[in-house]
Design a protein around this motif. Structure first.
Motif, PDB file in Angstrom:
ATOM      1  N   GLY A 140      52.474  30.861  45.239  1.00 36.78           N
ATOM      2  CA  GLY A 140      53.245  31.202  44.670  1.00 36.78           C
ATOM      3  C   GLY A 140      52.158  32.128  43.397  1.00 36.78           C
ATOM      4  O   GLY A 140      52.778  32.223  42.345  1.00 36.78           O
ATOM      5  N   MET A 141      51.045  33.131  43.845  1.00 37.62           N
ATOM      6  CA  MET A 141      50.183  33.524  43.126  1.00 37.62           C
ATOM      7  C   MET A 141      50.499  34.168  42.355  1.00 37.62           C
ATOM      8  O   MET A 141      50.796  34.747  41.179  1.00 37.62           O
ATOM      9  CB  MET A 141      49.125  34.384  44.074  1.00 37.62           C
ATOM     10  CG  MET A 141      47.453  34.598  43.120  1.00 37.62           C
ATOM     11  SD  MET A 141      46.497  35.229  43.891  1.00 37.62           S
ATOM     12  CE  MET A 141      46.849  36.971  44.215  1.00 37.62           C
ATOM     13  N   LEU A 142      51.426  35.707  42.753  1.00 31.81           N
ATOM     14  CA  LEU A 142      52.020  35.945  41.746  1.00 31.81           C
ATOM     15  C   LEU A 142      53.462  36.720  41.993  1.00 31.81           C
ATOM     16  O   LEU A 142      54.915  36.744  41.813  1.00 31.81           O
ATOM     17  CB  LEU A 142      51.602  37.831  43.118  1.00 31.81           C
ATOM     18  CG  LEU A 142      50.401  38.287  42.459  1.00 31.81           C
ATOM     19  CD1 LEU A 142      49.678  39.248  43.005  1.00 31.81           C
ATOM     20  CD2 LEU A 142      49.824  38.539  40.513  1.00 31.81           C
ATOM     21  N   ALA A 143      53.656  35.115  42.259  1.00 26.95           N
ATOM     22  CA  ALA A 143      55.687  35.117  42.107  1.00 26.95           C
ATOM     23  C   ALA A 143      56.016  34.749  40.389  1.00 26.95           C
ATOM     24  O   ALA A 143      55.502  34.165  39.191  1.00 26.95           O
ATOM     25  CB  ALA A 143      55.832  33.447  43.041  1.00 26.95           C
ATOM     26  N   GLY A 144      57.206  35.140  40.419  1.00 29.05           N
ATOM     27  CA  GLY A 144      58.103  34.629  39.161  1.00 29.05           C
ATOM     28  C   GLY A 144      58.053  35.310  37.849  1.00 29.05           C
ATOM     29  O   GLY A 144      57.445  36.731  38.229  1.00 29.05           O
ATOM     30  N   ASN A 145      57.746  34.906  37.295  1.00 28.11           N
ATOM     31  CA  ASN A 145      56.855  35.837  35.812  1.00 28.11           C
ATOM     32  C   ASN A 145      55.446  36.011  35.854  1.00 28.11           C
ATOM     33  O   ASN A 145      54.926  36.433  34.712  1.00 28.11           O
ATOM     34  CB  ASN A 145      56.885  34.239  34.482  1.00 28.11           C
ATOM     35  CG  ASN A 145      56.423  33.192  34.696  1.00 28.11           C
ATOM     36  OD1 ASN A 145      55.071  33.039  35.340  1.00 28.11           O
ATOM     37  ND2 ASN A 145      56.561  32.716  33.415  1.00 28.11           N
TER      38      ASN A 145
END
Length: 233
Positions: free
Chosen positions: A60-65
């Protein structure tokens, strides 16, 4: 109650259960990580080894916030890294990515949806590594928006996954299940002592050994031979 005095019955010998994998290669990665793209041939070489199972852990390097919209500044930041990755790994970067996607300021970099897509592929009994490779190709060569569900559905179809089944599992695994998977992946990252992506660890005989792959990028065949030797020790 009296003991049973009947003669024992001969029972046919049961066939031995097939041997399972002797080792697991854990790969903490991200679908939008350039150095994970560089290491993709290493994962493919490892997956071809008998007795070794590959497990993908999306970080999730660029996931969510942490997701971001592409900007001119982002393009300026990533292009030197992409050139370095191409030089070391031989992995291709297409004009549609370099001069198309990286100039598309409406595009969002979000590794959550492609991570969900990989989980959906696994739930369908498909090859999640094959889908990861297809997502990377679509992103880095074809310049497609791989955070879009319609694109991910098409990529899953490209590797032979049924669209209806993919949609069903994607819906079931989006949101909290994907967030939980990312949290579990971060625990793997900590267990392996990794500082970023990709981080690889070899599990066998109840022990986990962190593998430094930085020196193997661009040398997939040699890496495969080295890993095969490691499995026999």
């Amino acid at each position: 109650m009296s003991a049973d005095t009947r003669p024992a019955m001969d029972t046919p010998e049961q066939p031995a259960a097939p041997a399972g994998p002797t080792a697991i290669l854990h790969a903490v990665h991200d679908p939008l990580c350039g150095w994970c793209y560089a290491a993709a041939p290493l994962l493919r070489a490892a997956a071809s080894l008998e007795g070794l199972t590959l497990e993908l852990h999306g970080g999730g390097m660029l996931a969510g916030n942490r997701r971001l919209r592409i900007t001119p500044q982002w393009r300026t930041h990533v292009l030197p890294h992409d050139r370095r990755i191409a030089e070391l790994s031989g992995q291709p970067f297409g004009a549609a990515y370099r001069d198309g996607l990286l100039r598309d300021t409406d595009a969002v970099m979000d590794s959550g949806p492609p991570t969900t897509a990989l989980l959906a592929a696994e739930a369908l009994g498909g090859d999640s590594l094959q889908l990861l490779e297809r997502i990377q190709q679509a992103h880095y060569v074809e310049g497609r928006r791989v955070a879009d569900r319609t694109v991910l559905r098409a990529l899953a179809h490209d590797i032979g996954l049924p669209e209806a089944g993919f949609d069903h599992h994607f819906d079931a695994l989006a949101g909290e299940p994907t967030r939980q998977h990312i949290a579990d992946s971060h625990r793997w990252l900590q267990r392996l002592g990794g500082q970023g992506f990709p981080t690889l660890g070899l599990e066998r005989r109840g022990q986990v050994q962190t593998l430094d792959v930085s020196g193997w990028v661009g040398r997939a065949e040699v890496w495969g031979a080295w890993l095969r030797g490691l499995l026999t020790t």
